[in-house]
Enzyme design. Structure first.
Site, PDB file in Angstrom:
ATOM      1  N   LYS A  36       0.827  -1.216   0.000  1.00  0.00           N
ATOM      2  CA  LYS A  36       0.000   0.000   0.000  1.00  0.00           C
ATOM      3  C   LYS A  36       0.855   1.258   0.000  1.00  0.00           C
ATOM      4  O   LYS A  36       0.498   2.262  -0.624  1.00  0.00           O
ATOM      5  CB  LYS A  36      -0.946   0.012   1.198  1.00  0.00           C
ATOM      6  CG  LYS A  36      -0.266   0.056   2.563  1.00  0.00           C
ATOM      7  CD  LYS A  36      -1.283   0.123   3.696  1.00  0.00           C
ATOM      8  CE  LYS A  36      -0.601   0.226   5.062  1.00  0.00           C
ATOM      9  NZ  LYS A  36      -1.573   0.345   6.160  1.00  0.00           N
ATOM     10  N   ARG A 131      -8.256  -0.730  16.804  1.00  0.00           N
ATOM     11  CA  ARG A 131      -8.637  -0.500  15.419  1.00  0.00           C
ATOM     12  C   ARG A 131      -9.557  -1.663  15.065  1.00  0.00           C
ATOM     13  O   ARG A 131     -10.553  -1.874  15.732  1.00  0.00           O
ATOM     14  CB  ARG A 131      -7.401  -0.367  14.518  1.00  0.00           C
ATOM     15  CG  ARG A 131      -7.696   0.428  13.225  1.00  0.00           C
ATOM     16  CD  ARG A 131      -6.473   0.612  12.367  1.00  0.00           C
ATOM     17  NE  ARG A 131      -6.048  -0.639  11.749  1.00  0.00           N
ATOM     18  CZ  ARG A 131      -5.026  -0.740  10.901  1.00  0.00           C
ATOM     19  NH1 ARG A 131      -4.321   0.337  10.590  1.00  0.00           N
ATOM     20  NH2 ARG A 131      -4.697  -1.909  10.386  1.00  0.00           N
TER      21      ARG A 131
END
Length: 361
Positions: A36, A131
């Site tokens: 990414k 998260r």
């Protein structure tokens, strides 16, 4: 090549991959290459695969599609837990996804089974970073349902630490993840092929642990591309930290007052700037700005100091460097700056040492 640009040393990427595979492989841990940060760059992805990376992981399906269209042969993992709206794309374009929502898993199952596809899933466990992740107390119920879902194969479990809450993946956290894996295997009479302990932040735990338990996989981006662990940003011995160099051109070099003059209001960033009057100074403007890179994450290699930036410009103190119009300034980048810059369409990407690294293995 046009400026601004990023020079990318592919030979150094290959070296870091090999060293990390050797390091973590010494205790039975495989590494997954996280793409990414490089925007799914097919040239970089190809270097990862040619140097032994079997699974490429990305948060964006568009990056995965880009790599697949370029012919990069690997298993593809979706890092960000899937949205309900993208279930079909996940099944079509990825082999593995990280999951924490039962409703999404059901939709993945429906689409995969309807199209005679087996999609592999990793169930993420919440261990304190807050998260993504399923609470440990809910894991039994979720696993029981997933094992009965057509079209899905439970590949393993994982966790994510240090990214949101800054929580360290220490011995207690990793022991807990191992214990959860063992408990699930015993209860459901299964074998979890992957127990993914985390990311580049796991280096300190790994080096201090004689026994890694059931942990057998890490998802690495920062360690590969910047040569650092992600807790304290210290260099990992034997790795290159200068793989990427950002270059920006001087588009103005003049002697000006050191302090803006006139009535002060908000600037383009919404801040009210303040500065000290140091008299006249040599200043230079670079053709790059906050739209392209995280300014706080770049460090000049020349003897200049960043005074500030707007969306398209960086202003530097040029007193010592004496840069001229048309000169280029080189910068090192941290992970956040690198991620934005490599995903910025107006920054050229220049791969170097391609032929040297293509035959490393």
């Amino acid at each position: 090549m046009n400026l601004p640009r990023i020079d990318i040393d592919l030979e150094k990427i290959a070296h870091n991959v090999q060293q990390l595979k050797k390091l973590y492989g010494s205790k039975g841990i495989d590494i997954i290459g996280v793409t990414k940060v490089v925007g799914g760059n097919p040239i970089i992805a190809d270097i990862l695969v040619k140097n032994g990376i079997e699974i490429l992981a990305d948060s964006r399906i568009s990056n995965i599609i880009k790599m697949r269209k370029a012919g990069i042969r690997a298993q593809y993992m979706l890092l960000r837990t899937p949205a309900l709206s993208q279930v079909q794309e996940v099944v079509i374009h990825t082999h593995i996804s990280l999951n924490s929502e039962l409703a999404v898993l059901k939709k993945l199952s429906e689409y995969a089974s309807r199209n005679h596809i087996i999609h592999k899933v990793i169930l993420m466990v919440e261990l304190g970073d807050l998260r993504e992740g399923i609470m440990p107390s809910e894991m039994n119920a979720i696993v029981k349902e997933v094992l009965n879902m057509e079209g899905l194969a439970l590949m393993g479990i994982g966790t994510n630490l240090a990214c949101f809450g800054g929580i360290s993946p220490d011995a207690d956290k990793m022991n807990e993840l191992s214990s959860i894996a063992i408990r699930l295997e015993e209860k459901f009479k299964i074998t979890l092929a992957m127990v993914s302990g985390g990311n580049s932040a796991n280096y300190n735990w790994f080096t201090s642990s004689k026994d890694v338990g059931r942990i057998n996989s890490f998802r690495l981006g920062e360690s590969i591309f910047l040569g650092k662990e992600a807790l304290c940003r210290k260099t990992i011995p034997g790795l290159f930290t200068d793989i990427f160099t950002l270059m920006a051109e001087v588009i103005e070099a003049k002697r000006k007052p050191s302090q803006p003059y006139g009535e002060v209001y908000q600037n383009a960033s919404g801040d009210i700037p303040s500065s000290k009057n140091k008299g006249l100074m040599d200043r230079a403007i670079l053709a790059i700005g906050t739209q392209d890179v995280v300014i706080s994450g770049i460090t000049p290699k020349q003897n200049v100091a960043i005074l500030g930036a707007s969306s398209d410009h960086i202003v530097v103190d040029n007193t010592k460097a004496k840069l001229k119009l048309g000169d280029a300034v080189a910068f090192n980048l941290n992970y956040s700056a690198l991620s934005r810059a490599l995903n910025a369409q107006h920054i050229s990407k220049n791969s170097i040492n391609f032929h040297e690294c293509a035959s490393i293995l």
